[in-house]
Design an enzyme around this catalytic site. Structure first.
Site, PDB file in Angstrom:
ATOM      1  CG  ASP A 223      -1.802   1.165   1.378  1.00 43.22           C
ATOM      2  OD1 ASP A 223      -2.788   1.194   0.625  1.00 43.22           O
ATOM      3  OD2 ASP A 223      -1.545   2.064   2.205  1.00 43.22           O
ATOM      4  CD  GLU A 291      -2.255   2.486  -3.501  1.00 42.64           C
ATOM      5  OE1 GLU A 291      -3.391   2.962  -3.673  1.00 42.64           O
ATOM      6  OE2 GLU A 291      -1.629   2.623  -2.430  1.00 42.64           O
TER       7      GLU A 291
HETATM    8  C1  NOJ Z   1      -4.165   3.391  -0.506  1.00 40.32           C
HETATM    9  C2  NOJ Z   1      -5.350   2.552  -0.212  1.00 40.32           C
HETATM   10  O1  NOJ Z   1      -5.704   1.837  -1.359  1.00 40.32           O
HETATM   11  C3  NOJ Z   1      -6.420   3.485   0.276  1.00 40.32           C
HETATM   12  O2  NOJ Z   1      -7.668   2.869   0.347  1.00 40.32           O
HETATM   13  C4  NOJ Z   1      -5.988   4.017   1.602  1.00 40.32           C
HETATM   14  O3  NOJ Z   1      -6.896   4.989   2.057  1.00 40.32           O
HETATM   15  C5  NOJ Z   1      -4.606   4.659   1.521  1.00 40.32           C
HETATM   16  N1  NOJ Z   1      -3.679   3.914   0.730  1.00 40.32           N
HETATM   17  C6  NOJ Z   1      -4.008   4.787   2.878  1.00 40.32           C
HETATM   18  O4  NOJ Z   1      -3.617   3.525   3.350  1.00 40.32           O
END
Ligand code: NOJ
Ligand code: MG
Length: 570
Positions: A223, A291
């Protein structure tokens, strides 16, 4: 009966192709948003036993791996992306044992399971944070603490150390009275940033990886990668001059000191090394999906190098970030080529159109393009990523201000919440036309079920010729064709048509045509590599002009608005 034939061929081909490609390179990764997949205990929130009970659906759809959005202990301020205990499952979702049962069932079905690793921050309810506030070692430096600067008007008060803005709006710094310092939070107030300049924290997070790897998982989606490190000088960030941004919006600044630092790239290679230790032990690859929303060249850096690899797959967010409903076929092709030609020659490609942070593809581009989009995602080179619901064409739901629960929406207030809220794309999976779309027995669900569920649900599409779901199943099967697994790509915009072929020496060519435009037309696909002469229709979209098995002349193929077609050479 072309499709039956294809199945037989695909089965033959699959074993040959498997010889030189690893599981993670041919996978279809299916993202499950656990709160919204299936509720087994009637509390209105999805859970692990619910997922386990529905794993056969993944198999049936033809996906091969799943990544679960976070399931760890959390006060749910950001619905699990605020983790209070990285080593245990939240009781709302079940127990660690429930997770092991899920994993065992997935193993039986031959599905890989990836977990969401959320390394940038923890919950403010983590024991680590409590101990950090109290300056108990080794936790003292687990977070990014700063004294701030004296307030100009009242020097007894302190202001944040700089102008950094949180992704959820407002200052990225919050004062903690007990410790007498500010802590950094690049996301919500309940998500204090972890400090990667602390060696103890770095080791702790590697232990989190090891903990779940020891329990047999097949990899991680990582993430918010760009945010791991911040510039140590704490310099102010410059203005972006984005005209749509308010001074409290994250977009107001250019994030040159808070995103994509060289140290961040390096941390990814360190995590990859942890995964590779496990891979080396038994030859089963543990995969890392990253991500990263960043400029393309920056995103590519997260692949690392062959000597020092980073993520196996930094997500390809080209379509999510830049493809709009006013984009042309040529725009789409350009976005695809920028990615495909830009990734390292040794890297595996990937295609994504949706996730829990972005409006659903069916709503962004129109429901008529559901099949066409799935054709692109599943038949372009490399791996495909499906967000749960995309296989049946699920759409955004309308969520009123009073129904809203996403902190990103709530922080923006009633007038602007729809610009930010991620609730519309997170509503429960639509299994059938019964109460709550078969998602839950509860009287109310954590987010309302989309009102379109009576007509749009898995059950109504199962076994139905040309439904989105049947088309999706045919596409996952077609992925097994050698040209789809390993063939070269020739992609072009032919007027309004996104057209590509996949060619492999000695194998059938696969041709994909998606009419991105609003008009009927005739397209000459014979300009594509390997697409001359007669082609056989393998998979027509919902209302295409042809039926499966029709033989057409490549130079003159009729398409209705938004039609998609998959064809093969003889
Ligand atoms: C990316 C995640 O996909 C999202 O849902 C989240 O709010 C943020 N990162 C913080 O972890
Ligand atoms: Mg439940």
């Amino acid at each position: 009966m072309a499709f039956r034939l294809l199945l037989a061929l695909a089965a033959l081909a699959a074993s040959a192709a498997a010889a030189d490609l690893d599981w993670w390179q041919t996978a279809v990764y299916y993202q499950i948003y656990p709160r919204s997949f299936k509720d087994s205990d009637g509390d209105g929130v999805g859970d692990l036993n619910g997922i386990t009970s529905k794993l056969e659906h993944l198999k049936d759809a033809g996906v091969t791996a799943t990544w679960l959005s976070p399931i760890f202990k959390s006060p749910m301020a950001d619905f699990g992306y605020d983790i209070a205990d990285f080593y245990n499952i939240d009781p709302l979702f079940g127990s660690n044992e429930d997770f092991f049962a899920l994993k065992a069932r997935a193993d039986e079905l031959g599905l890989k399971v990836l977990l969401d690793f959320v390394p940038n921050h923890s919950s403010n309810e983590s024991e680590w944070f409590t101990k950090s506030i109290q300056r108990i070692d080794p936790y003292t430096d687990y977070y990014v603490w700063e004294d701030g600067v004296p307030n100009a008007d009242d020097p007894s008060k302190r202001d944040p150390p700089n102008n950094w803005i949180s992704n959820f709006g407002g200052s990225a710094w919050a004062w903690n009275e007990e410790r007498g310092q500010f802590f950094l939070h690049q996301f919500g107030l309940g998500q204090p940033d972890l400090n990667y300049r602390s060696p103890a924290l770095v080791e702790e997070m590697k232990n989190v990886l090891r903990f779940w790897l020891d329990r047999g998982i097949d990899g991680f989606r990582v993430d918010a990668v760009p945010f791991l490190f911040e510039n140590a000088t704490l310099a102010d960030e410059p203005r972006s001059y984005d005209p749509s941004a308010l001074p409290t919006d994250e977009k107001y600044l250019k994030h040159i000191y808070t995103q994509n630092l060289p140290e961040t790239m390096d941390m990814l290679t360190q995590w990859r090394a942890v995964l590779d230790e496990y891979t080396a032990k038994d030859g089963e690859t543990r995969v890392m999906l990253a991500e990263v929303y960043a400029p393309l060249l920056t995103t590519f850096e997260y692949f690392g190098t062959q000597e020092k690899p980073g993520a196996h797959l930094p997500f390809n967010f080209q379509f999510i970030q830049y493809l709009t409903n006013s984009s042309s076929a040529q725009d789409l092709v350009d976005l695809a080529l920028q990615w495909q030609n830009g990734i390292p020659s040794w890297a595996t490609s990937n295609w994504v159109v949706g996730n829990h942070d972005n409006h659903r593809a069916a709503s962004r581009y129109g429901r008529e393009l559901v099949d066409g989009l799935n054709m692109l995602v599943l038949l372009l080179p490399g791996v495909a990523v499906t967000y749960n619901g995309e296989e049946i064409g699920m759409e955004d739901a309308f969520i009123s201000w009073s129904q809203s629960v996403d902190p990103m929406g709530l922080n923006a207030g009633p007038d602007r919440y729809q610009l930010f809220s991620r609730d519309p794309e997170r509503t429960p999976f639509q299994w059938d036309d019964s109460k709550n779309a078969g998602f839950s027995d509860a009287d109310t669900t954590w987010l309302p079920v989309n009102s379109d569920y009576k007509a749009l649900n898995l059950k109504s599409e199962e076994g139905v010729a040309h439904s989105h779901y049947t088309t999706y199943q045919h596409l996952t099967t077609a992925r097994k064709l050698p040209a789809v697994q390993r063939g070269a790509l020739d992609i072009q915009a032919l007027g309004d048509v996104v057209a590509f072929s996949r060619t492999l020496e000695g194998e059938q060519t696969v041709v994909v045509l998606v009419n991105w435009g609003a008009d009927s037309l005739t397209v000459d696909a014979s300009v594509l590599a390997g697409a001359q002469g007669e082609l056989t229709v393998l998979i027509p979209s919902d209302n295409a002009s042809y039926a499966e098995g029709d033989v057409v002349e490549a130079s003159s193929i009729k398409m209705g608005p938004k039609d998609g077609l998959v064809l093969t050479s003889a």
